[in-house]
Structure formats: structure tokens, C-alpha cells
Design a protein around this motif. Structure first.
Motif, PDB file in Angstrom:
ATOM      1  N   ASN A  73      23.727  50.498 -10.457  1.00  0.00           N
ATOM      2  CA  ASN A  73      23.135  50.480 -11.792  1.00  0.00           C
ATOM      3  C   ASN A  73      22.008  49.466 -11.914  1.00  0.00           C
ATOM      4  N   LEU A  74      22.057  48.404 -11.113  1.00  0.00           N
ATOM      5  CA  LEU A  74      20.935  47.464 -11.100  1.00  0.00           C
ATOM      6  C   LEU A  74      19.654  48.162 -10.674  1.00  0.00           C
ATOM      7  N   MET A  75      19.790  49.214  -9.875  1.00  0.00           N
ATOM      8  CA  MET A  75      18.627  49.932  -9.373  1.00  0.00           C
ATOM      9  C   MET A  75      17.842  50.602 -10.499  1.00  0.00           C
ATOM     10  N   ASN A  76      18.458  50.730 -11.673  1.00  0.00           N
ATOM     11  CA  ASN A  76      17.776  51.334 -12.829  1.00  0.00           C
ATOM     12  C   ASN A  76      17.285  50.295 -13.836  1.00  0.00           C
ATOM     13  N   THR A  77      17.306  49.016 -13.458  1.00  0.00           N
ATOM     14  CA  THR A  77      16.839  47.970 -14.369  1.00  0.00           C
ATOM     15  C   THR A  77      15.387  47.603 -14.079  1.00  0.00           C
ATOM     16  N   LYS A  78      14.763  46.983 -15.073  1.00  0.00           N
ATOM     17  CA  LYS A  78      13.372  46.556 -14.916  1.00  0.00           C
ATOM     18  C   LYS A  78      13.260  45.529 -13.792  1.00  0.00           C
ATOM     19  N   GLY A  79      12.233  45.663 -12.979  1.00  0.00           N
ATOM     20  CA  GLY A  79      11.961  44.676 -11.951  1.00  0.00           C
ATOM     21  C   GLY A  79      12.976  44.637 -10.832  1.00  0.00           C
ATOM     22  N   PHE A  80      13.710  45.745 -10.604  1.00  0.00           N
ATOM     23  CA  PHE A  80      14.713  45.740  -9.548  1.00  0.00           C
ATOM     24  C   PHE A  80      14.078  45.388  -8.211  1.00  0.00           C
ATOM     25  N   ASN A  81      14.787  44.536  -7.478  1.00  0.00           N
ATOM     26  CA  ASN A  81      14.352  44.108  -6.148  1.00  0.00           C
ATOM     27  C   ASN A  81      15.500  44.362  -5.179  1.00  0.00           C
ATOM     28  N   SER A  82      15.245  45.094  -4.124  1.00  0.00           N
ATOM     29  CA  SER A  82      16.315  45.471  -3.198  1.00  0.00           C
ATOM     30  C   SER A  82      16.700  44.366  -2.226  1.00  0.00           C
ATOM     31  N   VAL A  84      18.637  41.209  -0.798  1.00  0.00           N
ATOM     32  CA  VAL A  84      20.015  40.753  -0.969  1.00  0.00           C
ATOM     33  C   VAL A  84      20.066  39.523  -1.872  1.00  0.00           C
ATOM     34  N   ASN A  85      19.127  38.620  -1.715  1.00  0.00           N
ATOM     35  CA  ASN A  85      19.124  37.397  -2.516  1.00  0.00           C
ATOM     36  C   ASN A  85      18.977  37.700  -3.999  1.00  0.00           C
ATOM     37  N   TRP A  86      18.092  38.653  -4.341  1.00  0.00           N
ATOM     38  CA  TRP A  86      17.878  39.006  -5.750  1.00  0.00           C
ATOM     39  C   TRP A  86      19.128  39.625  -6.346  1.00  0.00           C
ATOM     40  N   ILE A  87      19.753  40.556  -5.634  1.00  0.00           N
ATOM     41  CA  ILE A  87      20.969  41.215  -6.126  1.00  0.00           C
ATOM     42  C   ILE A  87      22.100  40.209  -6.249  1.00  0.00           C
ATOM     43  N   THR A  88      22.196  39.305  -5.270  1.00  0.00           N
ATOM     44  CA  THR A  88      23.232  38.262  -5.287  1.00  0.00           C
ATOM     45  C   THR A  88      23.129  37.411  -6.547  1.00  0.00           C
ATOM     46  N   GLU A  89      21.903  37.021  -6.867  1.00  0.00           N
ATOM     47  CA  GLU A  89      21.687  36.177  -8.056  1.00  0.00           C
ATOM     48  C   GLU A  89      22.031  36.928  -9.341  1.00  0.00           C
ATOM     49  N   ARG A  90      21.689  38.213  -9.402  1.00  0.00           N
ATOM     50  CA  ARG A  90      21.947  38.996 -10.613  1.00  0.00           C
ATOM     51  C   ARG A  90      23.428  39.264 -10.834  1.00  0.00           C
ATOM     52  N   LEU A  91      24.191  39.449  -9.755  1.00  0.00           N
ATOM     53  CA  LEU A  91      25.615  39.773  -9.895  1.00  0.00           C
ATOM     54  C   LEU A  91      26.524  38.555  -9.730  1.00  0.00           C
ATOM     55  N   GLY A  92      25.961  37.427  -9.357  1.00  0.00           N
ATOM     56  CA  GLY A  92      26.761  36.210  -9.247  1.00  0.00           C
ATOM     57  C   GLY A  92      27.757  36.230  -8.104  1.00  0.00           C
ATOM     58  N   LEU A  93      27.398  36.872  -7.009  1.00  0.00           N
ATOM     59  CA  LEU A  93      28.278  36.934  -5.840  1.00  0.00           C
ATOM     60  C   LEU A  93      27.572  36.297  -4.659  1.00  0.00           C
ATOM     61  N   ASN A  94      28.210  36.356  -3.470  1.00  0.00           N
ATOM     62  CA  ASN A  94      27.563  35.757  -2.310  1.00  0.00           C
ATOM     63  C   ASN A  94      26.842  36.812  -1.468  1.00  0.00           C
ATOM     64  N   ASN A  95      25.935  36.341  -0.629  1.00  0.00           N
ATOM     65  CA  ASN A  95      25.077  37.243   0.147  1.00  0.00           C
ATOM     66  C   ASN A  95      25.861  38.175   1.061  1.00  0.00           C
TER      67      ASN A  95
END
Length: 212
Positions: A73-82, A84-95
């Protein structure tokens, strides 16, 4: 009258927006609206489920952890970046968790690359309703943990939790489940966008308090 004729003949679809307008003019409650469009119209005008890609038991077993759906679902948000670091920061998990989940989604063909960017292969996913499936059980338990966390850590301004207690007949349980799924579909149609800001999870619980 021309538009009405086309609708009644099945030549023009009855969109969710038009259903909402009709219901408003007729002063329907949400339940009355659902019952009207389900029980009193020709088959082609009734409320139907949206199109979902149904995951196999093995597929869902591999992606039953909530962050897989968070990534999709993050893939449908504004400014999505594929990255790992960007997704990690958005979901609050580890790499490591995110990298493994990303690779798994690609292997299962739930994510694919089109040109220079990654996209979802299917817009909507659904799983089996079979609660005896251990992966489904695990997923529902994790949902409860996420609900508890949101209640204690997130401001009411950004969340909503509600419940109601009703008296029903056991023969109405199947109907209740179908109404819940129709609500989910309408909720999705009315609120989901392709360029949103955040990813939210909707959990609806319907269960007996009495011993069946």
C-alpha cells in the motif's frame, strides 16, 4: 429518463456515487441502503464485491505478517521510494525485515517492475475465510496487537475504534459477513486513492459474546 432507462436495462452501471445519491434522496440509513440495493433491484443492479486476487494458502502463509501489506500500500502513496531505507523509515521496522519482505513479494509476483519503477501486480488481494488456517489465525492475532498499540500510542485525531452489541439469529451470520465485506468494498471505493499520504489498516470484528 433516458439515463434511468439505460440503468434499468443494465446498459449503464450503477456507480457507488450514484447509489449514494439515490440513498440520500430516499433518506436511507446505511443498512436500508444495503438492503435496498441487494434485495429489491434486478440482478445487474445489485451490490457486488469488487474484484480481488485470491491468494493461495501457501502465498498467504509467506506474507501473513502485516508489513507485506504495508509495503504494497505504500507503493500507492505520494513520493514512494522503493529503497529499503525509505520503506524502513515509513513503517518503523528494521532493514532486514523490509528487505526480506520486498524480495518475497517480488518472488511471489505480487510486485513487478515496469520500466524504471516497481508497481503492484494486483490492486486488491484477499485470503481464505477459513479461520482454521493457522496463518490466518496468526494474522488476526497480530491485528489485535496493532489495534491495542494504536489505542495506547496514537492520538484519537488520527484513529477511530468503535464497537456495538447486537442480538441476531444464527441464520443471519452469513448475511452479516456479506454486509461487512460489502462495507469494506464501499469503504475502499470511497476513501482509497493512488497518491495518498499514509497507509491505514481497517479491522472489523464481528463475533459472539454468547456460547453458540
Amino acid at each position: 429518463s433516458g439515463a434511468l432507462s439505460e440503468i434499468l436495462k443494465g446498459k449503464r452501471p450503477l456507480s457507488s456515487q450514484l447509489k449514494k445519491k439515490i440513498s440520500s434522496r430516499l433518506q436511507f440509513s446505511p443498512l436500508e441502503e444495503s438492503e435496498f440495493f441487494e434485495d429489491h433491484l434486478p440482478q445487474h443492479l445489485k451490490m457486488h464485491r469488487l474484484d480481488y486476487f485470491k491468494l493461495t494458502t501457501d502465498q498467504f502463509h509467506l506474507i501473513s505478517d502485516w508489513w507485506h501489506y504495508g509495503i504494497l500500500n505504500l507503493m500507492n502513496t505520494k513520493g514512494f521510494n522503493s529503497s529499503v531505507n525509505w520503506i524502513t523509515e515509513r513503517l518503523g521496522l528494521n532493514n532486514k525485515i523490509i528487505q526480506e519482505a520486498w524480495d518475497r513479494l517480488i518472488r511471489l509476483n505480487l510486485i513487478k517492475k515496469e520500466g524504471k519503477k516497481f508497481v503492484r501486480t494486483y490492486n486488491r488481494l484477499e485470503t481464505s475465510d477459513e479461520l482454521l488456517n493457522l496463518s490466518v489465525q496468526k494474522s488476526h492475532v497480530k491485528d489485535l496487537e496493532l489495534i491495542e498499540k494504536s489505542i495506547t500510542q496514537i492520538s484519537p485525531e488520527f484513529r477511530d475504534h468503535t464497537s456495538m452489541t447486537v442480538v441476531i439469529n444464527k441464520k443471519s451470520i452469513a448475511k452479516a459477513k456479506e454486509l461487512i465485506r460489502l462495507f469494506q468494498d464501499r469503504f475502499s471505493e470511497e476513501t482509497e486513492v493512488k497518491d495518498g499520504d499514509e497507509v491505514y489498516k481497517l479491522s472489523i470484528s464481528f463475533y459472539p459474546l454468547t456460547q453458540i
